[in-house]
Design an enzyme around this catalytic site. Structure first.
Site, PDB file in Angstrom:
ATOM      1  N   GLY A  46      40.991   6.501  44.679  1.00  0.00           N
ATOM      2  CA  GLY A  46      42.011   5.990  45.583  1.00  0.00           C
ATOM      3  C   GLY A  46      42.560   7.132  46.419  1.00  0.00           C
ATOM      4  N   GLN A  51      48.833  11.503  51.371  1.00  0.00           N
ATOM      5  CA  GLN A  51      48.007  12.576  50.787  1.00  0.00           C
ATOM      6  C   GLN A  51      47.194  13.312  51.835  1.00  0.00           C
ATOM      7  OE1 GLN A  51      46.269   9.949  47.490  1.00  0.00           O
ATOM      8  NE2 GLN A  51      46.335  11.976  46.570  1.00  0.00           N
ATOM      9  N   CYS A  93      45.308  13.198  39.980  1.00  0.00           N
ATOM     10  CA  CYS A  93      45.601  12.941  41.386  1.00  0.00           C
ATOM     11  C   CYS A  93      45.032  14.076  42.230  1.00  0.00           C
ATOM     12  CB  CYS A  93      47.112  12.845  41.578  1.00  0.00           C
ATOM     13  SG  CYS A  93      47.605  12.540  43.273  1.00  0.00           S
ATOM     14  N   LEU A  94      44.395  13.723  43.340  1.00  0.00           N
ATOM     15  CA  LEU A  94      43.814  14.751  44.218  1.00  0.00           C
ATOM     16  C   LEU A  94      44.889  15.696  44.754  1.00  0.00           C
ATOM     17  CD1 LEU A  94      41.312  12.524  46.255  1.00  0.00           C
ATOM     18  CD2 LEU A  94      40.754  14.130  44.413  1.00  0.00           C
ATOM     19  N   HIS A 135      49.134   3.370  41.298  1.00  0.00           N
ATOM     20  CA  HIS A 135      49.200   4.808  41.579  1.00  0.00           C
ATOM     21  C   HIS A 135      49.313   5.032  43.097  1.00  0.00           C
ATOM     22  CE1 HIS A 135      47.754   9.095  40.699  1.00  0.00           C
ATOM     23  NE2 HIS A 135      47.637   9.005  42.019  1.00  0.00           N
ATOM     24  N   GLU A 136      48.494   4.288  43.875  1.00  0.00           N
ATOM     25  CA  GLU A 136      48.508   4.476  45.337  1.00  0.00           C
ATOM     26  C   GLU A 136      49.788   3.928  45.958  1.00  0.00           C
ATOM     27  OE1 GLU A 136      46.437   6.561  46.308  1.00  0.00           O
ATOM     28  OE2 GLU A 136      45.180   6.422  44.529  1.00  0.00           O
ATOM     29  N   HIS A 139      52.400   6.413  45.716  1.00  0.00           N
ATOM     30  CA  HIS A 139      52.287   7.433  46.776  1.00  0.00           C
ATOM     31  C   HIS A 139      52.996   6.985  48.052  1.00  0.00           C
ATOM     32  CE1 HIS A 139      49.765  10.702  45.378  1.00  0.00           C
ATOM     33  NE2 HIS A 139      48.815   9.899  44.958  1.00  0.00           N
TER      34      HIS A 139
HETATM   35 CO    CO Z   1      47.287  10.326  43.625  1.00  0.00          CO
END
Ligand code: CO
Length: 170
Positions: A46, A51, A93-94, A135-136, A139
């Site tokens: 995702g 991000q 998470c990236l 999770h997204e 964000h």
């Molecule tokens: Co993330």
């Protein structure tokens, strides 16, 4: 296609609530394609617009990365209901590289979102997909998974998070 550059923990845009998208134009479609490309290159399941430095209610998810059919492009997503049942699962998470930790979340959700043409969709999700979507959506509201870790785990990762914020850990 050039990959979008990832924002890492400490970047202010990760803490902002993304703006609602009102124009469903070619620019948005191009941005979504670049987000999908970036998610694939970074091997994520995702990716949310903050991000990549864009404070908008836009995210892409693919809980089965090798399957193109499970790709979802979500604009203005809203979680309208969540199950009472919760589960714990290890997340990463990236934007917080090198840190993983267990997060408790509802196991099933229902969301409303728009696609890149502005068409409205309703989706019921459970399991990994429900988790990735939550999770997204976090964000898009300036929330990171590390905010949802246990107090003990937060203590453990504090030095690492601090090193991101002051730039020494990048
Ligand atoms: Co993330």
């Amino acid at each position: 296609m050039e990959s979008l550059s990832l924002q890492i923990y400490g970047s202010k845009v990760l803490r902002m609530k993304g703006a609602t998208v009102e124009e469903f134009d070619g620019e948005l479609a191009d941005f979504l394609d670049r987000m999908v490309g970036t998610m694939i290159i970074e091997e994520g399941v995702g990716l949310a617009a903050p991000q990549v430095g864009v404070s908008k209610q836009v995210a892409v998810v693919n809980s089965e990365p090798e399957n193109e059919k499970t790709l979802i492009k979500m604009i203005n997503p809203i979680i309208v209901s969540t199950s009472d049942e919760t589960g714990s699962f290890e997340e990463g998470c990236l934007s917080v590289p090198g840190i993983r930790g267990n997060v408790i979340r509802p196991v099933a959700i229902e969301i409303h979102y728009q696609d890149e043409t502005g068409e409205k969709h309703e989706l019921k999700a459970e399991g990994l997909l429900a988790r990735v979507i939550q999770h997204e959506v976090d964000h898009l509201n300036g929330v990171l998974f590390v905010d949802r870790l246990s107090i003990a785990k937060k203590m453990l990762i504090k030095p690492k998070l601090r090193s991101f914020s002051d730039g020494s850990g990048r």
